[in-house]
Design a protein around this motif. Structure first.
Motif, PDB file in Angstrom:
ATOM      1  N   THR A  40      12.275  20.997 -53.282  1.00 16.41           N
ATOM      2  CA  THR A  40      12.545  22.135 -54.175  1.00 16.41           C
ATOM      3  C   THR A  40      12.814  23.417 -53.394  1.00 16.41           C
ATOM      4  OG1 THR A  40      10.163  22.550 -54.349  1.00 16.41           O
ATOM      5  CG2 THR A  40      11.161  21.179 -56.052  1.00 16.41           C
ATOM      6  N   ALA A  41      12.376  23.447 -52.121  1.00 15.81           N
ATOM      7  CA  ALA A  41      12.572  24.645 -51.295  1.00 15.81           C
ATOM      8  C   ALA A  41      13.763  24.510 -50.351  1.00 15.81           C
ATOM      9  CB  ALA A  41      11.309  24.942 -50.493  1.00 15.81           C
ATOM     10  N   LEU A  42      14.456  23.383 -50.393  1.00 13.37           N
ATOM     11  CA  LEU A  42      15.605  23.176 -49.510  1.00 13.37           C
ATOM     12  C   LEU A  42      16.663  24.253 -49.743  1.00 13.37           C
ATOM     13  CD1 LEU A  42      17.036  21.243 -47.465  1.00 13.37           C
ATOM     14  CD2 LEU A  42      18.082  20.153 -49.471  1.00 13.37           C
ATOM     15  N   PHE A  43      17.098  24.895 -48.665  1.00 11.38           N
ATOM     16  CA  PHE A  43      18.107  25.966 -48.729  1.00 11.38           C
ATOM     17  C   PHE A  43      17.701  27.042 -49.753  1.00 11.38           C
ATOM     18  CE2 PHE A  43      20.874  22.251 -47.471  1.00 11.38           C
ATOM     19  CZ  PHE A  43      21.069  22.651 -46.161  1.00 11.38           C
ATOM     20  N   HIS A  44      16.418  27.335 -49.816  1.00 12.65           N
ATOM     21  CA  HIS A  44      15.880  28.219 -50.862  1.00 12.65           C
ATOM     22  C   HIS A  44      16.628  29.545 -50.956  1.00 12.65           C
ATOM     23  CE1 HIS A  44      12.893  30.070 -53.485  1.00 12.65           C
ATOM     24  NE2 HIS A  44      12.895  31.111 -52.676  1.00 12.65           N
ATOM     25  N   GLU A  45      16.879  30.179 -49.816  1.00 10.80           N
ATOM     26  CA  GLU A  45      17.488  31.518 -49.853  1.00 10.80           C
ATOM     27  C   GLU A  45      18.949  31.476 -50.262  1.00 10.80           C
ATOM     28  OE1 GLU A  45      16.615  33.367 -46.136  1.00 10.80           O
ATOM     29  OE2 GLU A  45      14.459  33.438 -46.533  1.00 10.80           O
ATOM     30  N   MET A  46      19.586  30.321 -50.126  1.00 10.08           N
ATOM     31  CA  MET A  46      20.972  30.184 -50.577  1.00 10.08           C
ATOM     32  C   MET A  46      21.046  29.647 -52.008  1.00 10.08           C
ATOM     33  SD  MET A  46      23.146  28.892 -47.244  1.00 10.08           S
ATOM     34  CE  MET A  46      22.044  27.603 -46.664  1.00 10.08           C
ATOM     35  N   GLU A  84       9.756  20.194 -38.046  1.00 17.11           N
ATOM     36  CA  GLU A  84      10.093  18.893 -38.615  1.00 17.11           C
ATOM     37  C   GLU A  84      10.187  18.962 -40.134  1.00 17.11           C
ATOM     38  OE1 GLU A  84       9.010  14.193 -37.816  1.00 17.11           O
ATOM     39  OE2 GLU A  84       7.659  15.765 -37.122  1.00 17.11           O
ATOM     40  N   HIS A  85       9.720  20.075 -40.701  1.00 16.81           N
ATOM     41  CA  HIS A  85       9.833  20.259 -42.150  1.00 16.81           C
ATOM     42  C   HIS A  85      11.294  20.254 -42.597  1.00 16.81           C
ATOM     43  CE1 HIS A  85       5.808  21.752 -41.259  1.00 16.81           C
ATOM     44  NE2 HIS A  85       5.517  21.691 -42.540  1.00 16.81           N
ATOM     45  N   ALA A  86      12.221  20.579 -41.696  1.00 11.10           N
ATOM     46  CA  ALA A  86      13.644  20.621 -42.076  1.00 11.10           C
ATOM     47  C   ALA A  86      14.149  19.246 -42.515  1.00 11.10           C
ATOM     48  CB  ALA A  86      14.481  21.197 -40.938  1.00 11.10           C
ATOM     49  N   PRO A  87      14.003  18.204 -41.694  1.00 14.02           N
ATOM     50  CA  PRO A  87      14.412  16.883 -42.195  1.00 14.02           C
ATOM     51  C   PRO A  87      13.530  16.398 -43.340  1.00 14.02           C
ATOM     52  CG  PRO A  87      13.461  16.697 -39.996  1.00 14.02           C
ATOM     53  CD  PRO A  87      13.682  18.149 -40.252  1.00 14.02           C
ATOM     54  N   TRP A  88      12.261  16.790 -43.369  1.00 12.69           N
ATOM     55  CA  TRP A  88      11.403  16.412 -44.501  1.00 12.69           C
ATOM     56  C   TRP A  88      11.982  16.950 -45.801  1.00 12.69           C
ATOM     57  CZ3 TRP A  88       5.778  17.848 -42.533  1.00 12.69           C
ATOM     58  CH2 TRP A  88       5.429  16.969 -41.489  1.00 12.69           C
ATOM     59  N   ALA A  89      12.419  18.221 -45.783  1.00 12.21           N
ATOM     60  CA  ALA A  89      12.960  18.846 -46.991  1.00 12.21           C
ATOM     61  C   ALA A  89      14.266  18.179 -47.415  1.00 12.21           C
ATOM     62  CB  ALA A  89      13.177  20.342 -46.762  1.00 12.21           C
ATOM     63  N   LEU A  90      15.132  17.882 -46.452  1.00 13.20           N
ATOM     64  CA  LEU A  90      16.391  17.200 -46.760  1.00 13.20           C
ATOM     65  C   LEU A  90      16.116  15.846 -47.405  1.00 13.20           C
ATOM     66  CD1 LEU A  90      18.328  18.023 -43.479  1.00 13.20           C
ATOM     67  CD2 LEU A  90      19.065  18.695 -45.767  1.00 13.20           C
ATOM     68  N   LEU A  91      15.216  15.090 -46.796  1.00 21.07           N
ATOM     69  CA  LEU A  91      14.914  13.753 -47.304  1.00 21.07           C
ATOM     70  C   LEU A  91      14.255  13.818 -48.679  1.00 21.07           C
ATOM     71  CD1 LEU A  91      15.080  10.754 -46.498  1.00 21.07           C
ATOM     72  CD2 LEU A  91      12.752  10.973 -45.614  1.00 21.07           C
ATOM     73  N   ASP A  92      13.353  14.766 -48.871  1.00 21.39           N
ATOM     74  CA  ASP A  92      12.665  14.881 -50.157  1.00 21.39           C
ATOM     75  C   ASP A  92      13.640  15.266 -51.272  1.00 21.39           C
ATOM     76  OD1 ASP A  92      10.000  14.821 -51.525  1.00 21.39           O
ATOM     77  OD2 ASP A  92      10.501  16.901 -51.974  1.00 21.39           O
ATOM     78  N   TYR A  93      14.663  16.027 -50.919  1.00 17.40           N
ATOM     79  CA  TYR A  93      15.696  16.379 -51.898  1.00 17.40           C
ATOM     80  C   TYR A  93      16.555  15.171 -52.243  1.00 17.40           C
ATOM     81  CZ  TYR A  93      19.573  18.753 -54.166  1.00 17.40           C
ATOM     82  OH  TYR A  93      20.535  19.145 -55.080  1.00 17.40           O
ATOM     83  N   GLY A  94      16.729  14.275 -51.262  1.00 17.02           N
ATOM     84  CA  GLY A  94      17.562  13.087 -51.477  1.00 17.02           C
ATOM     85  C   GLY A  94      18.696  12.944 -50.489  1.00 17.02           C
TER      86      GLY A  94
END
Length: 201
Positions: A40-46, A84-94
């Motif tokens: 839900t926070a992936l690319f939050h600012e964009m 490592e949260h960056a790939p975690w966020a991408l993966l969690d988004y799908g």
């Protein structure tokens, strides 16, 4: 880790260079050590406006791209801090695959460890894939890891290189822990020998 064999999904175009890990997952969302819930926070600012509302101009908020599983992005994707949260966020988004002309080394390595396939292509091939990804509901690509091919909606094919060991791990769903479990028998044998030779341990 989920296996990666063949992926057919919507590709979202993100024609920006130097997308760093703070853009992928801003620092205020790094308080967790869980790999889930970060999508839900992936690319939050964009993805959001200053007032918290949805930014309708951002690609993942546009019709047809909400369920994208592939990103086609500009050069030097994943630069910046090593979170490592960056790939975690991408993966969690799908997102299961990111295609670019280059990646930051640590981000690139972290992708493989988390079941995401980062694909490096030439600028000419990226331009073609960016065009394919700009087709909205028809922006579907197929990623065939075994054949090391990206197939476009019109049948065009782009080959890509990948390290054989990393390919093996993705196809078989093996992260670092999974690779260790494959050697359980050897570990048990060693521990038995150690116990017999050093019973006081």
């Amino acid at each position: 880790m989920e296996k990666f064999e063949t992926l057919t999904g919507v590709a979202a175009p993100l024609p920006l260079i130097n997308i760093d890990t703070d853009m992928i997952i801003p620092k205020q969302f790094l308080k967790t050590i869980k790999r889930t819930g970060l999508g839900t926070a992936l690319f939050h600012e964009m993805r959001t406006n200053d007032d918290g509302s949805k930014n309708e101009e951002f690609v993942l908020n546009k019709p047809g791209y909400g369920n994208a599983q592939i990103l086609v992005a500009g050069d030097n994707f994943g630069c910046g801090s090593s979170r490592e949260h960056a790939p975690w966020a991408l993966l969690d988004y799908g997102i299961r695959c990111v295609i670019s002309t280059s990646f930051a080394d640590i981000f690139y390595n972290n992708c493989f460890k988390n079941g995401i396939l980062p694909i490096v292509v030439s600028q000419d091939d990226l331009d073609k894939l960016m065009d394919d990804a700009s087709r909205g509901a028809n922006a579907t690509l197929t990623i065939d890891l075994e054949a090391q091919e990206v197939r476009g909606p019109d049948g065009g094919t782009i080959k890509f290189d990948v390290d054989p060991h990393r390919k093996h791990c993705l196809i078989n769903g093996l992260d670092d822990i999974g690779q260790t479990f494959q050697k359980t028998a050897h570990i048990d044998t060693y521990e038995d020998l150690l116990e017999k030779s050093h019973p006081w341990h």
